[in-house]
Design an enzyme around this catalytic site. Structure first.
Site, PDB file in Angstrom:
ATOM      1  N   ASP A  47       0.837  -1.206   0.000  1.00 28.88           N
ATOM      2  CA  ASP A  47       0.000   0.000   0.000  1.00 28.88           C
ATOM      3  C   ASP A  47       0.875   1.261   0.000  1.00 28.88           C
ATOM      4  OD1 ASP A  47       0.891  -0.102   2.606  1.00 28.88           O
ATOM      5  OD2 ASP A  47      -1.100   0.078   3.533  1.00 28.88           O
ATOM      6  N   SER A  48       2.213   1.091   0.053  1.00 27.38           N
ATOM      7  CA  SER A  48       3.122   2.219  -0.190  1.00 27.38           C
ATOM      8  C   SER A  48       2.844   2.819  -1.569  1.00 27.38           C
ATOM      9  CB  SER A  48       4.586   1.762  -0.107  1.00 27.38           C
ATOM     10  OG  SER A  48       4.792   0.625  -0.921  1.00 27.38           O
ATOM     11  N   ASP A  86      -1.262  -6.288  -0.520  1.00 26.47           N
ATOM     12  CA  ASP A  86      -1.266  -5.647   0.806  1.00 26.47           C
ATOM     13  C   ASP A  86      -2.686  -5.186   1.133  1.00 26.47           C
ATOM     14  OD1 ASP A  86       0.023  -4.806   3.053  1.00 26.47           O
ATOM     15  OD2 ASP A  86       1.040  -3.094   2.112  1.00 26.47           O
ATOM     16  N   LYS A 116      -1.016  -9.551   2.739  1.00 28.05           N
ATOM     17  CA  LYS A 116      -0.249  -9.082   3.900  1.00 28.05           C
ATOM     18  C   LYS A 116      -1.122  -8.130   4.704  1.00 28.05           C
ATOM     19  CE  LYS A 116       3.092  -5.752   3.691  1.00 28.05           C
ATOM     20  NZ  LYS A 116       2.548  -4.779   4.669  1.00 28.05           N
ATOM     21  N   GLU A 118      -1.049  -5.640   8.552  1.00 21.27           N
ATOM     22  CA  GLU A 118      -0.198  -5.074   9.604  1.00 21.27           C
ATOM     23  C   GLU A 118      -0.751  -5.403  10.981  1.00 21.27           C
ATOM     24  OE1 GLU A 118       0.441  -0.878   8.960  1.00 21.27           O
ATOM     25  OE2 GLU A 118       1.175  -1.197   6.909  1.00 21.27           O
ATOM     26  N   GLU A 185       9.622  -4.330  10.031  1.00 20.40           N
ATOM     27  CA  GLU A 185      10.050  -3.021   9.521  1.00 20.40           C
ATOM     28  C   GLU A 185      10.650  -2.169  10.639  1.00 20.40           C
ATOM     29  OE1 GLU A 185       7.177  -1.091   7.029  1.00 20.40           O
ATOM     30  OE2 GLU A 185       8.369   0.740   6.858  1.00 20.40           O
TER      31      GLU A 185
END
Ligand code: KIV
Length: 290
Positions: A47-48, A86, A116, A118, A185
């Site tokens: 999602d960056s 993501d 993925k 978080e 991260e």
């Protein structure tokens, strides 16, 4: 040797053999094709993308539809790499059924191999539920950009003994819930090495030092295509933004100076057709002499 499509089993075997796993983000067809040809193991449609491709200030505004659109393009460009979609902010946090349905869309509508999300122990139940639905889940701990405002910004995590222990327990909770890999991260290198040695699933580091089982970088960071800020952990392998600017300025100069297009870029009309058209009496005024 013929190259085979990367699988989660093969990635786990790499960890067992002590071979570093390579991962990079990809957001479109050419980026995916280039990374696939470079034999990168895993492509993460992160999602960056919201920041480096869409120009948002953070990853928070990114939607499911935007993610799926880019995942489909990456899937078309990736023949061999293991592909990961993501899950964007608020596509999995509020409700487990919604999380399963959204995770499923990455596989059904965009052909991803895994998703993925978080979060550490607080997401273990969601990871278990998505896994139980038959979907491979990658965890993401340490600095989790979707909750950067709660963490007080983009800061290194796990610097105190208590925080390091918490990170280890988060990784263990995700593994127990069925996560097949974990992104770690911005954590101290020693902490990352301890965690990598204490879970069976691969730990993929970003800003977490060389002791992880693999590394991931944001494509636009490593290619030098994002200039708003450069995290300390990034190594630049190219300066493509400068190269793009240089090429575009040359193009502008060529067009303004009538050096482009040249004869080699033009299409010819055969002489008989040209003569017939000119003789038709329908063309008034000056005509090209070519
Ligand atoms: O969105 C992303 O690109 C990521 C990487 C930084 C791991 O989550």
């Amino acid at each position: 040797m013929t190259r085979k499509k990367m699988t989660i089993l093969a990635l786990h075997q790499k960890k067992a053999r002590g071979e570093p796993i390579t991962m990079v983000t990809a957001y479109d067809y050419p980026g995916a094709q280039a990374a696939d040809r470079a034999a990168i193991d895993c492509l993460l449609v992160g999602d960056s993308m919201g920041m480096v491709v869409l120009g948002y200030d953070s990853t928070v505004p990114v939607t499911m539809e935007e993610m799926l659109h880019h995942c489909r393009a990456v899937r078309r460009g990736a023949q061999y790499a293991y592909t990961i979609g993501d899950m964007p902010f608020m596509s999995y946090q509020a409700d487990r059924s919604e999380a399963i349905r959204n995770a499923g869309r990455f596989l059904k509508e965009a052909g991803m191999d895994a998703v993925k999300l978080e979060g550490g122990r607080e997401m273990a139940g969601t990871v278990a539920a998505i896994t139980a639905a038959g979907i491979a889940v990658i965890g993401h701990i340490g600095l989790t950009p979707q909750s950067a405002s709660k963490l007080g910004g983009y800061r290194v995590q796990g610097r105190t003994a208590a925080d390091a222990q918490r990170l280890l327990e988060d990784a263990q909770a995700l593994e127990a819930a069925g996560a097949v890999m974990i992104v770690l991260e911005m954590a101290p290198d020693r902490v990352a090495e301890v965690i990598s040695g204490r879970v069976r699933v691969p730990i993929i580091g970003i800003g977490a030092g060389p002791g992880c089982d693999g590394q991931v970088l944001v494509l636009h960071d490593l290619l030098g295509m994002f200039d708003r800020f450069i995290p300390r952990f990034v190594k630049r392998y190219a300066e493509l933004f400068g190269e793009m600017e240089r090429a575009l300025a040359s193009y502008r100069d060529d067009v303004a100076g009538r050096r482009f297009p040249g004869q080699e870029h033009a299409f010819a009309m055969d002489d008989a057709a040209w003569a017939e058209w000119m003789a038709s009496g329908k063309i008034e005024g000056p005509t090209p002499v070519r």
